[in-house]
Every structure is written in C-alpha cells, then in structure tokens.
Enzyme design. Structure first.
Site, short mmCIF file in Angstrom:
data_model
loop_
_atom_site.label_atom_id
_atom_site.label_comp_id
_atom_site.label_asym_id
_atom_site.label_seq_id
_atom_site.Cartn_x
_atom_site.Cartn_y
_atom_site.Cartn_z
N GLY A 206 -3.92 54.84 90.92
CA GLY A 206 -2.75 55.46 90.31
C GLY A 206 -2.22 56.60 91.14
O GLY A 206 -2.88 57.05 92.07
N THR A 210 -2.69 61.88 87.93
CA THR A 210 -2.61 61.18 86.64
C THR A 210 -3.94 61.26 85.88
O THR A 210 -4.04 60.73 84.78
CB THR A 210 -2.25 59.69 86.84
OG1 THR A 210 -3.01 59.20 87.94
CG2 THR A 210 -0.78 59.51 87.10
N HIS A 427 31.76 71.46 90.16
CA HIS A 427 30.90 70.36 90.59
C HIS A 427 29.97 69.93 89.43
O HIS A 427 29.92 68.74 89.07
CB HIS A 427 30.07 70.82 91.79
CG HIS A 427 29.19 69.77 92.36
ND1 HIS A 427 29.45 69.13 93.54
CD2 HIS A 427 28.03 69.22 91.91
CE1 HIS A 427 28.52 68.25 93.79
NE2 HIS A 427 27.63 68.29 92.82
N GLU A 428 29.32 70.89 88.82
CA GLU A 428 28.38 70.55 87.74
C GLU A 428 29.10 69.99 86.53
O GLU A 428 28.65 69.02 85.92
CB GLU A 428 27.54 71.78 87.34
CG GLU A 428 26.59 72.28 88.42
CD GLU A 428 25.71 71.19 89.01
OE1 GLU A 428 25.35 70.24 88.30
OE2 GLU A 428 25.40 71.29 90.22
P1 ADP Z 1 -6.11 62.70 90.11
O1 ADP Z 1 -7.58 62.62 90.37
O2 ADP Z 1 -5.55 61.45 89.50
O3 ADP Z 1 -5.28 63.16 91.27
P2 ADP Z 1 -6.91 64.79 88.34
O4 ADP Z 1 -7.86 64.06 87.49
O5 ADP Z 1 -7.49 65.64 89.41
O6 ADP Z 1 -5.87 63.81 88.99
O7 ADP Z 1 -5.97 65.66 87.39
C1 ADP Z 1 -5.64 66.99 87.65
C2 ADP Z 1 -5.51 67.77 86.37
O8 ADP Z 1 -4.38 67.33 85.62
C3 ADP Z 1 -6.68 67.59 85.43
O9 ADP Z 1 -7.70 68.51 85.69
C4 ADP Z 1 -6.06 67.82 84.07
O10 ADP Z 1 -5.99 69.19 83.76
C5 ADP Z 1 -4.67 67.32 84.23
N1 ADP Z 1 -4.52 65.92 83.75
C6 ADP Z 1 -4.17 64.86 84.50
N2 ADP Z 1 -4.09 63.75 83.74
C7 ADP Z 1 -4.44 64.10 82.49
C8 ADP Z 1 -4.56 63.39 81.25
N3 ADP Z 1 -4.31 62.07 81.17
N4 ADP Z 1 -4.94 64.07 80.15
C9 ADP Z 1 -5.18 65.40 80.22
N5 ADP Z 1 -5.08 66.12 81.36
C10 ADP Z 1 -4.71 65.50 82.48
#
Ligand code: ADP
Length: 617
Positions: A206, A210, A427-428
């Site tokens: 992903g 995410t 413009h806006e």
């Molecule tokens: P990735 O590994 O996909 O790049 P992370 O797991 O490191 O993303 O996500 C970074 C931060 O974003 C997490 O520590 C959390 O605080 C927040 N976050 C991301 N996705 C979620 C989710 N689905 N639910 C709650 N918090 C999320």
C-alpha cells in the site's frame, strides 16, 4: 527486553580485556612508586652508614634489611633503603653500639601487607568502577536496539508492542486477513496437529503512511509475541556478503525467540527482481538469495511469521511471492470516507476535543489523505488550540489544520499589491463561479486569497457531498472547466493573463490526457489503452505505451478537450461578468468567503435580477 547472546559473549571478552589492562596498570604504578620510594644499597654501605651514625631504624626480616636513614636530605633524597641480609654475627652489636632502633618482621606479614596495599586494593577499585561502566553499557544495549551482525545495522526488538487491532482504523479487510496469523501464533499446535502447513509470510502492500507498520505491530500485540523490525535497506551494504550474514543473523535470533513476528519494511530494497538488471548488484542478489533460502529453511511450526511491507509490489522478484514464502498479499490502501472518519476518531482519543466537533466533515474534506496525514492533522489542531490559549480542540482548529497539511501555513507576511490581490481574487472567483454554475461539479466550500506557504496565493476548495468511486465523462469535462475558470476570469475581466494558472494548466492537461489515453473517452482512439500507471502506490506515474506518431495524435486530442473546456468556462464567465465582479469585490474585502456566503451572494444577485426583469415586464 532482549539481551542478545552476541552481546553476552562480547561482554565476557570485554571483562577479560579490562582485567588484563587493570593488572598491567597496577603493575606499572607499583613499579614506578617503589622506584620512587625505595633504593637499594650495598651491605658494606649499610655498615658504613651505621658507623657514621646516619641510620635511625632497621627492620630485619628473613632475607632483607629495610633501613630508614636519620637525615632525610642525604644523598638518597629521603628514600627508604634496603639491602640483602648477609650472615653477619656482629650486626646486632653494631646496631646497639650505634644506638639504632631495630625490630624483626616476619616475611609473610610484610608480604601480605604489600600484596594488599599494592595489588588487591587498587585492583578492586578499578574493577568496581569497571563494573558500573559495564552495567550502563549493558542497559543501553538491552533497551530494544541491538547491534546486529558485525556491523551497524539496527534491529528494533520489542517484547510487547502494546498496539492492538483497535488502534488501526479503517483497514478492516487487511485486519481480517491478518487475524488468521494471530490465531496461528496463539494456537500453532491446533494447526500443526491437523497437518496444515502454516503461513510463513505475508506481504503488506500500500501507499506510504497507510498503517502497514502499525498493522504489523498490531499483529504482534494481539498475539502477545515479540516484534522484530528491520528495514530492507539496512541489509544492503557496500560489501558483498554483509547483507546475507545479516539475514542469517535475523532468522537465527527470530527462531530463538519464537513465536514472534519479524517485520521487514521496504522489502523492495532487497527483493527487487533479479533479471534485467544490466549493471548487476551482487550484494543485493546474494542478500535476496539468502532471504529465500532462510524462508525455505525455517520451520514455520515454531511460530515465526515474516511480515514485509512495500509500496512497489510490481518490482518484487517473483521468487519471493511464490507459495511457501510471501504467499499472502494484504492490500493496505488509502482509507475511504468511513475509514478516514474512524482513523480521526482513533487519534482524537487521547486529545481533548470539544463536543461539537464534526469529524465526518473533516473526513469529507480530506479525500486521498492517508492515516499518517490524518494523525498529523489532529496533532496540528491540538497545537493550534494550545497556541490560541484554549483547553480543547474545536472544529475551527481541525479545519485550519486540514488546510495546513494540504496547502501549508498562512503566509501573513507576504504582502500582495492591490493589482495582484485583484488578479488573485478574480482568478479564484472564476474557479468558484464555474463550479457553481456547472452541473457535474462538487459544491464550493471555501474561497480564500490568503497566501499559503506551499506556493498558493489563494485557492478555492470544493468538497464532494459523498465519496465517489466512479467518475463520469461529464464530471471530468466539468472538472477541467473549473480548473480553467481561473484563467478565463482573468481574461474576461482584466484583459491580461498571468502566471497564476500554471498549476491549473498542469492538472487540466493531466486530466484531459488521461481521458484520451486511459479511459477511452474519445472517438479517435475508442477503447484503446495508450498509457498505464506505474508505481500505483507511490506517485502513480503514467507510462506511455504507443508509437511516437500516436503520441502526436494524443497531444492533438488532449488539446481539443482543453480548448473546448476553456471556451465553455470563458463563456460562463462572460455571461456572468457582473456576478464575478460582485463576488470578487466581496472576496477582496473579506479575504475568505465560505461556501454559504458565496452561494448567498449568487442567490441575492439572481433574486435582484429576477425582480428587475419582473418590473420591466
Ligand atoms: P506505513 O508503514 O504504511 O508507511 P505507518 O504504519 O508507519 O505507515 O503509519 C504512520 C502513522 O500513521 C502511524 O503511526 C499512525 O499514527 C498513523 N496511521 C496510519 N494508518 C493508520 C490507521 N489505519 N489507523 C490509525 N492510525 C494510522
């Protein structure tokens, strides 16, 4: 907290080295200090000194005489003298005659005393401080970060991640796929006894932010097993063979701690497809081969599950994805409206928010945002609340933080000249008016001419009323018209054009081109696919797969769409020039107009127009 065996082995080595060093130091100090304190003389000199009445005290042991001279400033610089004992029957008489004090000392007690003061005491002190130092080092090494292999790569190890599935919001499908792994870690025996082969690994795919890492931690947290995490890029080093040895180390440690989760972030750094790489990269290939061999070799019934994350699944080597390795693929995509709302809810748990906060509307205004963005927005809102001296976060804080994350902070010190301000306002309002007057567009939420740090001098924000998964041709055309509405307003009202439309032009061209090349929306190319998307989970770059001649025709078709839309936008603005001026003036005065204010002006204007028409009749 883990203590790696490696460190324990090293610790033993360090203790030996340290002790040796301590002994050498004490030996040198003893030698040096005894040279300073004692001086050897001949027995004949000793007798001479007695005769010259230069001696005050003599200690007689079995084979030595320790002599304290009377006058400290003699040729011996105040040192204590010693000489070997010889068979001299008259010694006691000579001492008595010279009135020298003397005593006998036993060899053992003087040896014991010097052993204690010269060796045992200093060595104990050195070892005491050494053990304190070692203890500190030990603590540092045991705090979750261990040296890995013979190099600097770090593996983060946590006994309890403390993260649960309830902390991950809006990724229900991904969670469902991972629940099985949790159960397997919990009750591996159940699976083994029926003869089921247990999954070895799952690939989390992903876009960045995410929640892939968070999900992996949640799996470990739910199963209450240790969590090892390492980044794929940490395996790849300049020296061939280093990465492979790290992989071996990782699997060795993981099996010792089984059941556990091993998380490899950015697996594409090592797992890139091996074929087709002209320059070749021996180190990466060796590392990948080692990873494949280890995954095949380890016994999954022990309960080690490898989770890996990537946002470029298409570049991964097919060998990694075959059954028995990362055979499961879990998609962790951008959250939809409902997902965004629940992520916002999770992150507002620890934050004091006012009761009237409407998270749904915030979720609506953040299409395309990932979990990390949303978490960041909540934090920005909390910071803003503190800055404004409030004790809880209110809706305004959240709305402002959405804009900060999306468009940057307000740049209050950027002063626009009146002419520039007027140009930006027209413009806006041009965008907003076209959006309001066309059918297939999202309602206008806000128009502002307050400059932001990310480059925008002003912007118009439209918000969809509901989450859309399909976009029709009419909607795409109207969207392009709205993008071109800004420049059209400049043309109609100011009779001059500016650089302000560059971003609109870029986006409009991109949309028009995708209609031609990907969505089969022109008669010329019917349903022919001319571009495909690469790196879907990253920036989603389109890659052309057609001949140069076709590319030229694509350009023509794209231009046609743009010209058509520009004309449409311009005519809408021309027809409503008075309204454009009215709204723009109001915007110049207020700097920001909300959607309702904007619609009220249109309504008022239309009502008035209707009235005058009625009276004319
Ligand atoms: P990735 O590994 O996909 O790049 P992370 O797991 O490191 O993303 O996500 C970074 C931060 O974003 C997490 O520590 C959390 O605080 C927040 N976050 C991301 N996705 C979620 C989710 N689905 N639910 C709650 N918090 C999320």
């Amino acid at each position: 907290m883990f203590n790696s065996k490696k460190f324990k082995g090293n610790k033993f080595k360090y203790v030996i080295y340290y002790s040796l060093l301590a002994v050498i130091i004490v030996f040198i100090v003893n030698e040096y200090s005894s040279q300073l304190k004692y001086e050897h003389i001949k027995y004949s000199d000793f007798i001479n000194y007695i005769n010259q009445n230069k001696i005050s005290n003599v200690q007689i042991s079995k084979d030595r005489l320790i002599i304290t001279p009377k006058d400290k400033d003699t040729a011996h610089k105040g040192k204590i003298l010693y000489t070997e004992r010889v068979d001299d029957q008259n010694l006691i008489k000579k001492l008595n005659d010279a009135k020298v004090q003397y005593e006998g000392v036993s060899q053992e007690s003087s040896l014991m005393r010097s052993l204690f003061t010269n060796w045992i005491l200093p060595l104990s002190i050195i070892m005491f401080f050494g053990s304190i130092l070692m203890g500190r080092l030990d603590k540092k090494m045991g705090s979750g970060v261990m040296s890995f292999g013979k190099n600097t790569a770090k593996i983060y190890a946590e006994n309890e991640t403390g993260v649960n599935f309830s902390d991950v919001a809006g990724q229900e499908e991904a969670k469902e796929s991972l629940i099985e792994i949790v159960d397997f870690l919990h009750n591996s025996q159940k699976y083994v006894s029926i003869g089921a082969k247990l999954p070895k690994g799952a690939l989390l795919v992903g876009p960045p932010g995410t929640g892939k890492t968070l999900l992996a931690k949640a799996v470990a947290g739910e199963a209450k097993v240790p969590f090892f995490s390492i980044s794929g890029s940490a395996f790849v080093e300049m020296f061939v063979g280093m990465g492979a040895s790290r992989v071996r180390d990782l699997f060795k440690q993981a099996q010792e701690k089984a059941p556990c989760i091993v998380f490899i972030d950015e697996i594409d750094a090592i797992g890139k497809s091996r074929g087709g790489n002209v320059s070749g990269n021996d180190e990466r290939e060796q590392t990948l081969n080692q990873l494949l061999a280890e995954m095949d070799g380890f016994d999954s019934s022990k309960g080690v599950v490898i989770l890996a994350a990537t946002n470029r699944p298409e570049v991964l080597d097919k060998a990694l994805l075959r059954p028995g390795r990362f055979d499961r693929r879990v998609i962790v995509d951008r959250p939809d409206l409902k997902g965004r709302e629940s992520i916002l809810k999770v992150h507002t748990k620890g934050v004091k928010v006012s009761e009237d906060v409407d998270l749904n509307s915030i979720a609506k205004s953040t299409p395309g945002a990932v979990g990390a963005d949303l978490a960041n927005m909540i934090n920005e809102a909390a910071l803003r609340a503190v800055k404004n001296g409030r004790e809880e976060v209110i809706q305004e804080d959240l709305e402002e933080s959405v804009e900060v994350v999306m468009a940057g902070k307000e740049k209050k010190d950027r002063i626009l000249s009146d002419a520039e301000k007027r140009a930006v306002a027209f413009h806006e309002v041009g965008h907003a008016l076209v959006a309001a007057l066309l059918k297939h567009t999202d309602p206008v939420h806000k128009i502002t001419i307050v400059p932001r740090t990310m480059g925008a001098l002003g912007y118009t924000m439209q918000l969809p009323t509901e989450e859309k998964y399909l976009v029709s041709k009419e909607e795409m055309i109207d969207k392009i018209c709205v993008m071109l509405g800004g420049r059209s307003a400049e043309e109609v009202e100011l009779n001059s054009i500016s650089t302000g439309a560059s971003n609109d032009i870029e986006r409009a061209t991109e949309t028009a081109r995708s209609m031609v090349t990907m969505y089969g929306m022109t008669d010329r190319f019917d349903m022919m696919g001319l571009e495909s998307i690469k790196d879907r989970y990253l920036d989603g770059r389109p890659v052309q797969n057609c001949s140069a001649e076709t590319a030229a025709i694509i350009d023509d078709e794209t231009l046609n769409i743009i010209k058509e839309c520009h004309e449409k936008a311009r005519s809408i603005i021309k027809e409503n020039k008075d309204l454009l001026i009215k709204i723009s003036e109001s915007l110049i005065e207020k700097e920001t107009l909300m959607g309702e204010e904007f619609m009220d002006i249109i309504k008022e204007y239309n009502d008035k127009k209707q009235e005058t028409q009625d009276t004319k009749l």
